[in-house]
Scaffold this active site. Structure first.
Site, PDB file in Angstrom:
ATOM      1  N   ARG A  30       0.765  -1.116  -0.086  1.00  0.00           N
ATOM      2  CA  ARG A  30       0.068   0.022   0.024  1.00  0.00           C
ATOM      3  C   ARG A  30       0.931   1.289  -0.059  1.00  0.00           C
ATOM      4  O   ARG A  30       1.981   1.142   0.533  1.00  0.00           O
ATOM      5  CB  ARG A  30      -1.054   0.233   1.492  1.00  0.00           C
ATOM      6  CG  ARG A  30      -0.236  -0.141   2.570  1.00  0.00           C
ATOM      7  CD  ARG A  30      -0.074   1.304   3.040  1.00  0.00           C
ATOM      8  NE  ARG A  30       0.610   1.493   4.533  1.00  0.00           N
ATOM      9  CZ  ARG A  30       2.038   1.646   4.307  1.00  0.00           C
ATOM     10  NH1 ARG A  30       2.752   1.937   3.246  1.00  0.00           N
ATOM     11  NH2 ARG A  30       2.769   1.762   5.576  1.00  0.00           N
ATOM     12  N   GLU A  36      -0.455   9.936   8.608  1.00  0.00           N
ATOM     13  CA  GLU A  36       0.635   9.071   9.174  1.00  0.00           C
ATOM     14  C   GLU A  36       0.861   9.057  10.565  1.00  0.00           C
ATOM     15  O   GLU A  36       0.819  10.111  11.403  1.00  0.00           O
ATOM     16  CB  GLU A  36       1.969   9.816   8.402  1.00  0.00           C
ATOM     17  CG  GLU A  36       2.872   8.822   7.672  1.00  0.00           C
ATOM     18  CD  GLU A  36       2.389   8.098   6.575  1.00  0.00           C
ATOM     19  OE1 GLU A  36       1.826   6.979   7.045  1.00  0.00           O
ATOM     20  OE2 GLU A  36       2.169   8.630   5.560  1.00  0.00           O
ATOM     21  N   ASP A  39      -2.756   5.577  13.059  1.00  0.00           N
ATOM     22  CA  ASP A  39      -3.692   4.634  13.210  1.00  0.00           C
ATOM     23  C   ASP A  39      -3.385   3.771  14.463  1.00  0.00           C
ATOM     24  O   ASP A  39      -4.328   3.666  15.230  1.00  0.00           O
ATOM     25  CB  ASP A  39      -3.349   3.640  12.112  1.00  0.00           C
ATOM     26  CG  ASP A  39      -1.925   2.946  11.962  1.00  0.00           C
ATOM     27  OD1 ASP A  39      -1.054   3.415  12.617  1.00  0.00           O
ATOM     28  OD2 ASP A  39      -1.551   1.956  11.243  1.00  0.00           O
ATOM     29  N   SER A 132       5.434  -4.079   2.697  1.00  0.00           N
ATOM     30  CA  SER A 132       5.757  -5.655   2.279  1.00  0.00           C
ATOM     31  C   SER A 132       5.639  -6.258   3.214  1.00  0.00           C
ATOM     32  O   SER A 132       5.071  -7.642   3.133  1.00  0.00           O
ATOM     33  CB  SER A 132       7.345  -5.509   1.853  1.00  0.00           C
ATOM     34  OG  SER A 132       8.081  -5.310   2.955  1.00  0.00           O
ATOM     35  N   ASP A 176      -2.300  -1.079   7.496  1.00  0.00           N
ATOM     36  CA  ASP A 176      -1.351  -1.817   6.322  1.00  0.00           C
ATOM     37  C   ASP A 176      -2.255  -3.100   6.054  1.00  0.00           C
ATOM     38  O   ASP A 176      -2.410  -3.204   4.922  1.00  0.00           O
ATOM     39  CB  ASP A 176       0.121  -2.179   6.784  1.00  0.00           C
ATOM     40  CG  ASP A 176       0.742  -0.932   7.064  1.00  0.00           C
ATOM     41  OD1 ASP A 176       0.310   0.055   6.705  1.00  0.00           O
ATOM     42  OD2 ASP A 176       1.718  -1.144   7.754  1.00  0.00           O
TER      43      ASP A 176
END
Ligand code: GLA
Length: 444
Positions: A30, A36, A39, A132, A176
């Protein structure tokens, strides 16, 4: 999932295991557009899934062994589905698969006993802030569920897998995994966390998001992890101080800045920050100083939710961190509205303000990211900002579709040429993104 990358995986599986794979999984990485480090504070984010990620093919086994191999340079791994599953050394790629296995076994309360053979490939650079690792956790979870014939709705997985990933030692939030599961082509996703909710946000067709890797590896298992976890603690401490200063009388104990946010009427960020500015010195504070600000003692403060891991000898910058997180939450609202209204200038303004705050208040930028942002903005981007955890990794630039070539030329000439990145290698370090669909499992 019909493409050359899958063919290579299927081929390798048959070669390695002597039998064909029976299912395939894809989970995207993503890019976060704005929001930023909000979350894990329970505050919203606005990411999109990208057309790069983790792919796996697999087949269930008759025992409880998970065997992993990959098409890249990571070595083979093998572990057993037991309780608890002991992690490999920090930073080992197999830990993300173990995280999914252990997390699912816990949440399901049993039933995930059957092992699986998996061959894995990924085309998201690691340590680049493009998630990743969460793509690997999501793909692993879907593969383990497929091997065990268990169906879990994606929204439930979006709730479970962030907790599962904390197995690797990062106190990260839920952005994510949620976007990797629930992303949709052509859209960004606004995600709220308390409770978990998502809203699709269509993206303007005449604009493109381009990522560019600073080539500074933000190592999720090393120094970047410590710096990340430090920010998480600073925010939890800031929430305690803000709740005390505002004399909040909440039904349940305050843990996150979202708990403070929820108690106020707009304009919330300004109100909370103004109250903090009146009492909290603008520097890193000792644990004792923070306890005093909460009118308590360090031992009691440490017993509060989420502060068990606080290091009493550490120093914590509360005011600047709270300033970033609270205004960033409001920027997410405004950026989402701007996209919905087609107000690209306002979206770009928010993205630039987000970057400045990440740099100045949250202190997660670095000289290379600053250089990239400046080059992108000088090469036609409406806005450019660091994306993901920071401390290296990528920027994301927002550019009119007909300006992509000029932007790439600017990045190549001013950033990558100096670092010896040329030719085909450029496509691995900077590329335009397609807002992609979330994860999928296909029975073969
Ligand atoms: C990492 C974490 C996410 C989020 C971002 C910063 O990607 O995994 O949960 O906190 O950093 O926004």
């Amino acid at each position: 999932m019909n493409d050359a990358a899958f063919d290579a995986l299927l081929h390798r599986f048959a070669e390695h295991h002597g039998t064909p794979a029976s299912f395939a999984v894809r989970a995207p990485g993503r890019v976060n557009l704005i929001g930023e480090h909000t979350d894990y504070n329970g505050l919203p984010v606005l990411p999109m899934a990208i057309d790069r990620g983790v792919r796996m093919v697999g087949r269930r086994r008759d025992d409880d062994v998970v065997r992993l191999s990959n098409l890249g340079s990571f070595g083979d791994r093998e572990f057993t589905l037991v309780d608890p599953i002991t992690p490999y050394a920090a930073g080992d790629w197999g830990n993300y698969v173990k995280a999914a296995a252990q997390g699912l076994r816990k949440e399901l309360g049993g039933g995930l006993d059957r092992g699986v053979d998996l061959v894995v490939a990924g085309d998201v650079p690691d340590g680049a802030g493009l998630s990743s690792s969460s793509a690997l956790v999501v793909a692993s979870a879907l593969a383990l569920l497929a091997a065990n014939d268990i169906d879990v709705p994606y929204p439930d997985l979006a709730d479970w897998l962030p907790r599962a990933e904390q197995y690797v030692g990062t106190l990260s939030g839920g952005m994510d995994q949620t976007i990797s599961l629930l992303g949709q082509a052509g859209h960004a996703l606004r995600i709220d966390f308390r409770p978990l909710r998502q809203r699709l946000v269509p993206l303007p067709e005449d604009y493109v998001f381009v990522v560019a890797n600073s080539l500074v590896h933000a190592d999720k298992s090393g120094a970047a992890r410590a710096a990340y976890n430090q920010r998480v603690l600073e925010c939890r401490l800031a929430a305690q101080v803000a709740a005390h200063l505002l004399q909040l009388d909440t039904a349940r104990p305050v843990e996150l800045l979202a708990d403070v946010f929820a108690e106020l009427a707009p304009p919330r960020a300004a109100a909370i920050v103004a109250r903090m500015e009146a009492s909290v010195p603008p520097r890193a504070l000792t644990f004792g100083e923070i306890a005093l600000l909460c009118d308590t003692d360090p031992a009691e403060l440490r017993r509060r939710p989420g502060l068990e891991r606080a290091d009493e000898t550490g120093r914590y910058a509360l005011l600047a961190r709270a300033r970033h997180v609270l205004y960033e939450a409001e920027r997410v609202d405004d950026a989402e509205q701007a996209l919905l209204e087609g107000a690209v200038d306002r979206f770009a303004w928010n993205a630039r303000a987000s970057h400045a705050s990440c740099r100045d208040n949250y202190e997660i930028s670095c000289p290379e990211l600053e250089e990239l942002v400046a080059i992108a903005e000088a090469s036609g981007a409406e806005a450019a900002r660091l994306t993901g955890a920071g401390f290296g990794g990528c920027i994301v630039a927002f550019v009119p579709r007909d300006g992509v070539a000029a932007l790439l030329a600017g990045l190549d000439g001013h950033y990558y040429a100096r670092r010896g990145v040329r030719g085909e290698a450029l496509d691995r370090v900077r590329f335009p993104l397609q807002p992609a669909a979330g994860a999928e499992v296909v029975q073969l």
